[in-house]
Design an enzyme around this catalytic site. Structure first.
Site, PDB file in Angstrom:
ATOM      1  N   ASP A   1       0.992  -6.133   4.764  1.00 33.10           N
ATOM      2  CA  ASP A   1      -0.234  -5.328   4.649  1.00 33.10           C
ATOM      3  C   ASP A   1      -0.038  -3.887   5.093  1.00 33.10           C
ATOM      4  O   ASP A   1      -0.963  -3.236   5.562  1.00 33.10           O
ATOM      5  CB  ASP A   1      -1.383  -5.965   5.451  1.00 33.10           C
ATOM      6  CG  ASP A   1      -1.494  -7.442   5.170  1.00 33.10           C
ATOM      7  OD1 ASP A   1      -1.393  -7.809   3.993  1.00 33.10           O
ATOM      8  OD2 ASP A   1      -1.650  -8.228   6.127  1.00 33.10           O
ATOM      9  N   GLU A   2       1.153  -3.371   4.943  1.00 35.84           N
ATOM     10  CA  GLU A   2       1.443  -1.989   5.345  1.00 35.84           C
ATOM     11  C   GLU A   2       1.041  -0.997   4.264  1.00 35.84           C
ATOM     12  O   GLU A   2       1.058   0.212   4.497  1.00 35.84           O
ATOM     13  CB  GLU A   2       2.951  -1.813   5.627  1.00 35.84           C
ATOM     14  CG  GLU A   2       3.506  -2.654   6.753  1.00 35.84           C
ATOM     15  CD  GLU A   2       4.038  -3.991   6.251  1.00 35.84           C
ATOM     16  OE1 GLU A   2       3.825  -4.306   5.065  1.00 35.84           O
ATOM     17  OE2 GLU A   2       4.653  -4.720   7.047  1.00 35.84           O
TER      18      GLU A   2
ATOM     19  N   GLY B   1       0.067 -10.498  -1.096  1.00 36.00           N
ATOM     20  CA  GLY B   1      -0.998  -9.821  -1.851  1.00 36.00           C
ATOM     21  C   GLY B   1      -0.840  -8.327  -1.696  1.00 36.00           C
ATOM     22  O   GLY B   1      -0.738  -7.834  -0.584  1.00 36.00           O
ATOM     23  N   HIS B   2      -0.770  -7.630  -2.813  1.00 33.13           N
ATOM     24  CA  HIS B   2      -0.618  -6.180  -2.752  1.00 33.13           C
ATOM     25  C   HIS B   2      -1.784  -5.516  -3.446  1.00 33.13           C
ATOM     26  O   HIS B   2      -2.216  -5.971  -4.507  1.00 33.13           O
ATOM     27  CB  HIS B   2       0.697  -5.760  -3.408  1.00 33.13           C
ATOM     28  CG  HIS B   2       1.890  -6.352  -2.742  1.00 33.13           C
ATOM     29  ND1 HIS B   2       2.951  -6.880  -3.413  1.00 33.13           N
ATOM     30  CD2 HIS B   2       2.166  -6.527  -1.438  1.00 33.13           C
ATOM     31  CE1 HIS B   2       3.828  -7.349  -2.551  1.00 33.13           C
ATOM     32  NE2 HIS B   2       3.373  -7.149  -1.351  1.00 33.13           N
TER      33      HIS B   2
ATOM     34  N   GLN C   1       5.479  -9.262   2.045  1.00 32.28           N
ATOM     35  CA  GLN C   1       5.190  -9.538   3.456  1.00 32.28           C
ATOM     36  C   GLN C   1       5.752  -8.421   4.340  1.00 32.28           C
ATOM     37  O   GLN C   1       5.757  -7.275   3.924  1.00 32.28           O
ATOM     38  CB  GLN C   1       5.736 -10.917   3.875  1.00 32.28           C
ATOM     39  CG  GLN C   1       4.825 -12.071   3.495  1.00 32.28           C
ATOM     40  CD  GLN C   1       5.200 -12.738   2.183  1.00 32.28           C
ATOM     41  OE1 GLN C   1       6.210 -12.453   1.582  1.00 32.28           O
ATOM     42  NE2 GLN C   1       4.357 -13.637   1.716  1.00 32.28           N
TER      43      GLN C   1
ATOM     44  N   VAL D   1      -5.037 -12.002   0.273  1.00 30.92           N
ATOM     45  CA  VAL D   1      -4.984 -13.343  -0.324  1.00 30.92           C
ATOM     46  C   VAL D   1      -6.049 -14.253   0.268  1.00 30.92           C
ATOM     47  O   VAL D   1      -6.755 -14.960  -0.445  1.00 30.92           O
ATOM     48  CB  VAL D   1      -3.584 -13.989  -0.124  1.00 30.92           C
ATOM     49  CG1 VAL D   1      -3.536 -15.401  -0.675  1.00 30.92           C
ATOM     50  CG2 VAL D   1      -2.513 -13.151  -0.794  1.00 30.92           C
ATOM     51  N   THR D   2      -6.228 -14.204   1.590  1.00 29.18           N
ATOM     52  CA  THR D   2      -7.096 -15.178   2.255  1.00 29.18           C
ATOM     53  C   THR D   2      -8.466 -14.622   2.627  1.00 29.18           C
ATOM     54  O   THR D   2      -9.383 -15.382   2.913  1.00 29.18           O
ATOM     55  CB  THR D   2      -6.440 -15.641   3.574  1.00 29.18           C
ATOM     56  OG1 THR D   2      -6.211 -14.477   4.380  1.00 29.18           O
ATOM     57  CG2 THR D   2      -5.126 -16.355   3.326  1.00 29.18           C
ATOM     58  N   GLY D   3      -8.626 -13.302   2.674  1.00 28.80           N
ATOM     59  CA  GLY D   3      -9.880 -12.695   3.103  1.00 28.80           C
ATOM     60  C   GLY D   3     -10.086 -12.782   4.617  1.00 28.80           C
ATOM     61  O   GLY D   3     -11.137 -12.406   5.133  1.00 28.80           O
TER      62      GLY D   3
ATOM     63  N   ASP E   1      -4.469   8.798   7.733  1.00 27.82           N
ATOM     64  CA  ASP E   1      -5.858   9.290   7.755  1.00 27.82           C
ATOM     65  C   ASP E   1      -6.774   8.400   8.596  1.00 27.82           C
ATOM     66  O   ASP E   1      -7.814   8.843   9.056  1.00 27.82           O
ATOM     67  CB  ASP E   1      -6.399   9.368   6.324  1.00 27.82           C
ATOM     68  CG  ASP E   1      -6.266   8.042   5.596  1.00 27.82           C
ATOM     69  OD1 ASP E   1      -5.120   7.550   5.462  1.00 27.82           O
ATOM     70  OD2 ASP E   1      -7.292   7.479   5.173  1.00 27.82           O
TER      71      ASP E   1
ATOM     72  N   GLY F   1      -4.785   8.365   2.264  1.00 24.08           N
ATOM     73  CA  GLY F   1      -6.008   7.828   1.665  1.00 24.08           C
ATOM     74  C   GLY F   1      -5.643   6.629   0.812  1.00 24.08           C
ATOM     75  O   GLY F   1      -4.457   6.374   0.569  1.00 24.08           O
TER      76      GLY F   1
HETATM   77  P1  GDP Z   1       0.220  -4.382   0.966  1.00 27.29           P
HETATM   78  O1  GDP Z   1       0.212  -5.875   0.872  1.00 27.29           O
HETATM   79  O2  GDP Z   1       1.353  -3.918   1.833  1.00 27.29           O
HETATM   80  O3  GDP Z   1       0.193  -3.706  -0.365  1.00 27.29           O
HETATM   81  O4  GDP Z   1      -1.097  -3.987   1.727  1.00 27.29           O
HETATM   82  P2  GDP Z   1      -2.623  -4.347   1.421  1.00 27.29           P
HETATM   83  O5  GDP Z   1      -2.792  -5.210   0.233  1.00 27.29           O
HETATM   84  O6  GDP Z   1      -3.241  -4.785   2.695  1.00 27.29           O
HETATM   85  O7  GDP Z   1      -3.187  -2.937   1.035  1.00 27.29           O
HETATM   86  C1  GDP Z   1      -3.414  -1.987   1.945  1.00 27.29           C
HETATM   87  C2  GDP Z   1      -4.775  -1.339   1.713  1.00 27.29           C
HETATM   88  O8  GDP Z   1      -4.748  -0.074   2.305  1.00 27.29           O
HETATM   89  C3  GDP Z   1      -5.142  -1.120   0.260  1.00 27.29           C
HETATM   90  O9  GDP Z   1      -6.534  -1.266   0.126  1.00 27.29           O
HETATM   91  C4  GDP Z   1      -4.716   0.315   0.013  1.00 27.29           C
HETATM   92  O10 GDP Z   1      -5.469   0.970  -0.988  1.00 27.29           O
HETATM   93  C5  GDP Z   1      -4.999   0.933   1.347  1.00 27.29           C
HETATM   94  N1  GDP Z   1      -4.107   2.035   1.668  1.00 27.29           N
HETATM   95  C6  GDP Z   1      -2.761   2.122   1.416  1.00 27.29           C
HETATM   96  N2  GDP Z   1      -2.286   3.286   1.915  1.00 27.29           N
HETATM   97  C7  GDP Z   1      -3.336   3.915   2.502  1.00 27.29           C
HETATM   98  C8  GDP Z   1      -3.471   5.154   3.212  1.00 27.29           C
HETATM   99  O11 GDP Z   1      -2.516   5.897   3.409  1.00 27.29           O
HETATM  100  N3  GDP Z   1      -4.737   5.450   3.681  1.00 27.29           N
HETATM  101  C9  GDP Z   1      -5.811   4.643   3.501  1.00 27.29           C
HETATM  102  N4  GDP Z   1      -7.000   5.012   4.001  1.00 27.29           N
HETATM  103  N5  GDP Z   1      -5.707   3.481   2.827  1.00 27.29           N
HETATM  104  C10 GDP Z   1      -4.486   3.122   2.341  1.00 27.29           C
END
Ligand code: GDP
Length: 356
Positions: free
Chosen positions: A19-20, A48-49, A182, A256-258, A289, A329
């Site tokens: 979730d990074e 989940g991305h 992951q 994935v799970t909410g 941000d 953002g």
């Molecule tokens: P992933 O599994 O590593 O892709 O992470 P997630 O699915 O949890 O997605 C991360 C969330 O953070 C998504 O809703 C993105 O749009 C959001 N996001 C990613 N980078 C940034 C950022 O730099 N700033 C903000 N505010 N949101 C971001």
């Protein structure tokens, strides 16, 4: 080669517990650097991305996040467990049926794998599994009993030799992005066992998943969020209580799970370890941000205030790896891209302290 844009083969992996913001970084690179191939390594649809592209939000569990570039060929490597229902649904939603190839050796996640995981108190209650059937599928594969993609009629139009495709692309000097899933500390080997996923999640594993050897990789981008979150069970150093997380604006829910994620401040020690485990050559830092609201929507390093710049410098100093991409953002284009600055890609010992 001067440090410009994407080198022929770049691996993207998460540096903490997932979730990074890997989805956003992968989508940005796909649009900006125009890779010929984006290949999904990592684990299966328990990942989940999130990608926000053209005003639409996509939650992807199998398709590479690089799908946003219509000219990029999309592959899923043989190490990735595939759930045909999830895959076919995502192919429709992303309109990518014409440019996807799934390796004929991908293991298949079946409904009984999900049932097996739901029935297991160890996985459901102790480990905090997503119950997507991926762990049970990987276990079956280790026993050499899992079905493979080549045996599934509904996947027939999409199945092929993705490793052959990638190796051909190398010989033609094409650009390749390998997407992991992951996070480093959810690795079966390097993470906080038993609170981990069912396979290794480091850059080396992502390469093995797609059939790329260690010497074929040019760059490894490790992605950190400006704070650490973790879903499910397992240790989280510096964990804040829920009210404090909300007060800081760090409340998040799993793709994935909410489930609500637990949160802690940025962990420099963990970041350094992740850089080492992945052999990272660059860092992408997301959600700057959220930590520094003045950074919202910034596109240039000069738009950041002193505190935000000091935070970035501290990360570079303590890990010895340059921060090259900075998320400001949720949208793909909310990003500061520092890669145009000429610099050796393999600076590991000389941290960059920004003066401006
Ligand atoms: P992933 O599994 O590593 O892709 O992470 P997630 O699915 O949890 O997605 C991360 C969330 O953070 C998504 O809703 C993105 O749009 C959001 N996001 C990613 N980078 C940034 C950022 O730099 N700033 C903000 N505010 N949101 C971001």
């Amino acid at each position: 080669m001067l440090f410009g844009y994407l080198l022929p083969c770049t691996v993207i992996v998460g540096g903490f517990f997932g979730d990074e913001g890997k989805g956003k970084i992968a989508a940005y690179l796909a649009m900006k650097d125009k890779p010929d191939i984006c290949v999904r390594g990592g684990n299966g649809p328990n990942a989940g991305h999130t990608v926000i592209h053209g005003g639409v939000q996509y939650s992807l569990r199998l398709i590479p996040s690089g799908f946003v570039n219509p000219s990029t060929h999309l592959l899923i490597g043989p190490g990735v467990p595939v759930d045909p229902t999830v895959l076919l649904d995502e192919l429709r939603k992303t309109d990518s049926e014409q440019r996807i190839e799934v390796d004929n050796q991908c293991a298949i996640v079946e409904p009984r794998h999900k049932e097996q995981e739901s029935r297991s108190d160890h996985l459901s209650k102790k480990v905090g599994s997503t119950k997507s059937g991926v762990g049970a599928c990987n276990a079956e594969r280790a026993l050499r009993m899992a079905k493979l993609a080549q045996q599934i009629p509904s996947l027939k139009p999409y199945v092929g030799d993705t490793v052959g495709e990638i190796q051909k692309a190398f010989s033609e000097n094409k650009k390749i992005i390998i997407e992991g899933t992951q996070g480093t500390f959810l690795s079966l080997y390097h993470g906080t066992y038993p609170y981990v996923t069912s396979k290794d999640t480091t850059a080396s594993a992502a390469c093995a998943d797609v059939g790329v050897g260690p010497t074929q990789v040019d760059d490894v981008i490790v992605i950190f969020k400006a704070y650490v979150t973790r879903v499910g069970e397992g240790p989280l150093e510096g964990q804040l209580d829920r009210d404090e997380v909300a007060r800081r604006g760090w409340t998040e829910f799993g793709t994935v799970t909410g489930r609500e994620r637990r949160a802690a401040p940025f962990d420099f020690k963990l970041a350094k370890r992740a850089v080492q485990l992945n052999g990272a050559t660059q860092i992408a830092l997301t959600k700057l941000d959220v930590l520094f609201p003045s950074a919202k929507g910034a596109r240039h390093i000069k738009d950041l205030d002193k505190a935000a710049k000091a935070f970035i410098s501290a990360i570079e100093k303590q890990t010895g790896v340059p921060v090259m991409l900075i998320g400001t953002g949720p949208k793909e284009e909310d990003l500061i891209d520092l890669r145009a600055v000429a610099r050796s890609p393999r600076v590991r010992t000389a941290p960059i302290v920004r003066q401006n």
